[in-house]
Design an enzyme around this catalytic site. Structure first.
Site, mmCIF file in Angstrom:
data_model
loop_
_atom_site.group_PDB
_atom_site.id
_atom_site.type_symbol
_atom_site.label_atom_id
_atom_site.label_comp_id
_atom_site.label_asym_id
_atom_site.label_seq_id
_atom_site.Cartn_x
_atom_site.Cartn_y
_atom_site.Cartn_z
ATOM 1 N N ARG A 122 0.855 -1.193 0.000
ATOM 2 C CA ARG A 122 0.000 0.000 0.000
ATOM 3 C C ARG A 122 0.889 1.241 0.000
ATOM 4 O O ARG A 122 1.040 1.927 1.008
ATOM 5 C CB ARG A 122 -0.929 -0.022 1.223
ATOM 6 C CG ARG A 122 -1.640 -1.339 1.473
ATOM 7 C CD ARG A 122 -2.598 -1.707 0.357
ATOM 8 N NE ARG A 122 -3.815 -0.943 0.364
ATOM 9 C CZ ARG A 122 -4.883 -1.206 1.130
ATOM 10 N NH1 ARG A 122 -4.860 -2.210 1.991
ATOM 11 N NH2 ARG A 122 -5.988 -0.474 1.053
ATOM 12 N N GLN A 127 -0.260 2.762 -6.147
ATOM 13 C CA GLN A 127 -1.663 3.157 -6.059
ATOM 14 C C GLN A 127 -2.500 2.698 -7.250
ATOM 15 O O GLN A 127 -3.631 2.237 -7.084
ATOM 16 C CB GLN A 127 -1.772 4.675 -5.925
ATOM 17 C CG GLN A 127 -1.568 5.176 -4.503
ATOM 18 C CD GLN A 127 -1.789 6.667 -4.401
ATOM 19 O OE1 GLN A 127 -1.783 7.388 -5.406
ATOM 20 N NE2 GLN A 127 -1.988 7.155 -3.187
ATOM 21 N N ASP A 130 -3.475 -0.944 -6.814
ATOM 22 C CA ASP A 130 -4.019 -1.318 -5.509
ATOM 23 C C ASP A 130 -5.485 -1.751 -5.620
ATOM 24 O O ASP A 130 -6.407 -0.959 -5.418
ATOM 25 C CB ASP A 130 -3.864 -0.147 -4.540
ATOM 26 C CG ASP A 130 -4.214 -0.515 -3.114
ATOM 27 O OD1 ASP A 130 -4.684 -1.647 -2.886
ATOM 28 O OD2 ASP A 130 -4.029 0.334 -2.223
ATOM 29 N N SER A 133 -7.787 -1.367 -2.468
ATOM 30 C CA SER A 133 -8.372 -0.042 -2.264
ATOM 31 C C SER A 133 -9.507 0.233 -3.237
ATOM 32 O O SER A 133 -10.555 0.769 -2.856
ATOM 33 C CB SER A 133 -7.295 1.040 -2.390
ATOM 34 O OG SER A 133 -6.390 0.975 -1.306
ATOM 35 N N TYR A 226 -1.551 -0.189 8.974
ATOM 36 C CA TYR A 226 -2.712 -0.903 9.480
ATOM 37 C C TYR A 226 -2.838 -0.753 10.994
ATOM 38 O O TYR A 226 -1.867 -0.439 11.694
ATOM 39 C CB TYR A 226 -2.616 -2.395 9.140
ATOM 40 C CG TYR A 226 -2.737 -2.696 7.673
ATOM 41 C CD1 TYR A 226 -3.978 -2.771 7.066
ATOM 42 C CD2 TYR A 226 -1.611 -2.910 6.878
ATOM 43 C CE1 TYR A 226 -4.106 -3.058 5.712
ATOM 44 C CE2 TYR A 226 -1.719 -3.187 5.523
ATOM 45 C CZ TYR A 226 -2.977 -3.264 4.947
ATOM 46 O OH TYR A 226 -3.092 -3.528 3.613
#
Length: 379
Positions: A122, A127, A130, A133, A226
């Site tokens: 992440r 991005q 991902d 997401s 996280y």
């Protein structure tokens, strides 16, 4: 891998799975790369992409798309489907490599190279790849709409000749990608929104969306961004702080998860009983143990009129756009592994993204968490 890649897009067979791993626009790009693309008949039908659109993009529609050098999927294949993939080929998609031991064993037995999108780091660089997401964004939106569709209350305040209807109160627990989208969606629909996440840095994100942050136990996130597990005394404080907000909420969406661990319990059975009849809870963590006591995966539980839903595949409710986003994630990932001059697909295991996402290379399990599962005693 051969210079002319054969790319397979099979139909998803998991119950309730309507997404497809490649949409016609993305297939067109693969064909422009010089790849031979085969799509299983009706693979995109449930998502609104008929066979003719894949054919127009340059793909061949076939009865089975597993006989390929690289197979793209949305959800994990069955062991039987893995057996159809040629030995030494590659497989990419959500593969559950840290919990599905039987699939991992089948992958290694056929010496497959397996790219698990849930293992993509992440990071800013990753991005565009991902998939966690992109799909969580849709799931957070879907969770609020699901709650809105079953609650007996209106979400926005309404001032009418028959009197004023106060807005519904929404509580979002867990402020990752899904939680942020749930906050934004609930706000757009007119609810008064409170939200909580144990990670200290999420307060600013919650408030930037116009929601109020619940004052409860917070801590710094781990190195991967996280949430961490909390001790029993901290969890007790957390529950005490959340209890009054839970009792007053008309709808709750929970999204909190800890990678490789059971989901944290945020709403206890006592809290559920404190809610008024007609309240709705959407537990998006039901598949990993649940944030809510009594929730069940892919089921609805009625506790004295409080309805608890445990959907495990919310993104599939909006399969067309979920497929578009997922297909673009895979396209960006494969672009990183493709040689622009030769068109060959070659994974650099030293690459900071591809190396992390490749859980098995030619049958050798290489990801630390996947190795731990593979080497553990069978349950």
């Amino acid at each position: 891998m051969p210079a002319v890649m054969r790319l397979g897009i099979p139909r998803e067979r998991r119950n309730g799975e309507s997404r497809v791993a490649a949409v016609p626009d993305v297939v067109k790009t693969y064909v422009e790369w010089g790849w031979d693309v085969v799509v299983e008949a009706d693979a995109g039908r449930a998502a609104g992409f008929p066979n003719r659109e894949f054919e127009a993009a340059g793909a061949t529609v076939t009865d089975d798309a597993h006989d390929a050098d690289l197979v793209l999927r949305v959800g994990p294949p069955t062991v039987e489907e893995i057996a159809k993939i040629p030995e030494g080929a590659a497989l990419a998609g959500f593969l559950d490599p840290f919990v599905a031991r039987d699939l991992l064993e089948a992958i290694t037995a056929r010496e497959l190279t397996a790219i698990a999108v849930e293992a993509i780091p992440r990071t800013t660089l990753a991005q565009s790849m991902d998939a966690l997401s992109s799909q969580a964004n849709i799931a957070g939106y879907a969770a609020v709409l699901m709650a809105a569709s079953v609650t007996p209350k209106l979400l926005p305040m309404m001032v009418t000749a028959a009197g004023t209807i106060p807005p519904s109160r929404a509580l979002i627990l867990g402020v990752g990608v899904a939680g942020l989208q749930a906050i934004a969606t609930a706000k757009r629909l007119g609810a008064v929104v409170h939200a909580y996440d144990i990670r200290t840095e999420t307060r600013e994100q919650v408030e930037s969306l116009g929601a109020k942050f619940v004052e409860a136990v917070t801590t710094e996130a781990d190195s991967g961004g996280y949430a961490k597990e909390v001790a029993a005394d901290a969890q007790a404080q957390q529950h005490a702080a959340l209890a009054p907000f839970v009792a007053k909420s008309d709808l709750i969406v929970t999204t909190a998860q800890i990678p490789g661990r059971p989901a944290p319990l945020l709403v206890t059975e006592e809290m559920v009983h404190s809610m008024h009849p007609g309240s709705v809870i959407i537990d998006m963590a039901a598949a990993t143990g649940g944030n809510v006591a009594l929730s069940q995966p892919d089921d609805m539980v009625d506790i004295d009129g409080v309805h608890i839903y445990g959907p495990t595949n919310l993104a599939s409710m909006y399969a067309a756009d979920a497929s578009r986003m997922f297909a673009r994630n895979l396209l960006a990932l494969l672009q990183r592994a493709r040689d622009d001059e030769t068109g060959e697909f070659d994974i650099d295991l030293e690459d900071e993204i591809l190396g992390e996402a490749t859980v098995s290379a030619n049958g050798d399990v290489r990801h630390v968490r996947a190795q731990a599962l593979f080497e553990s005693e069978p349950a």
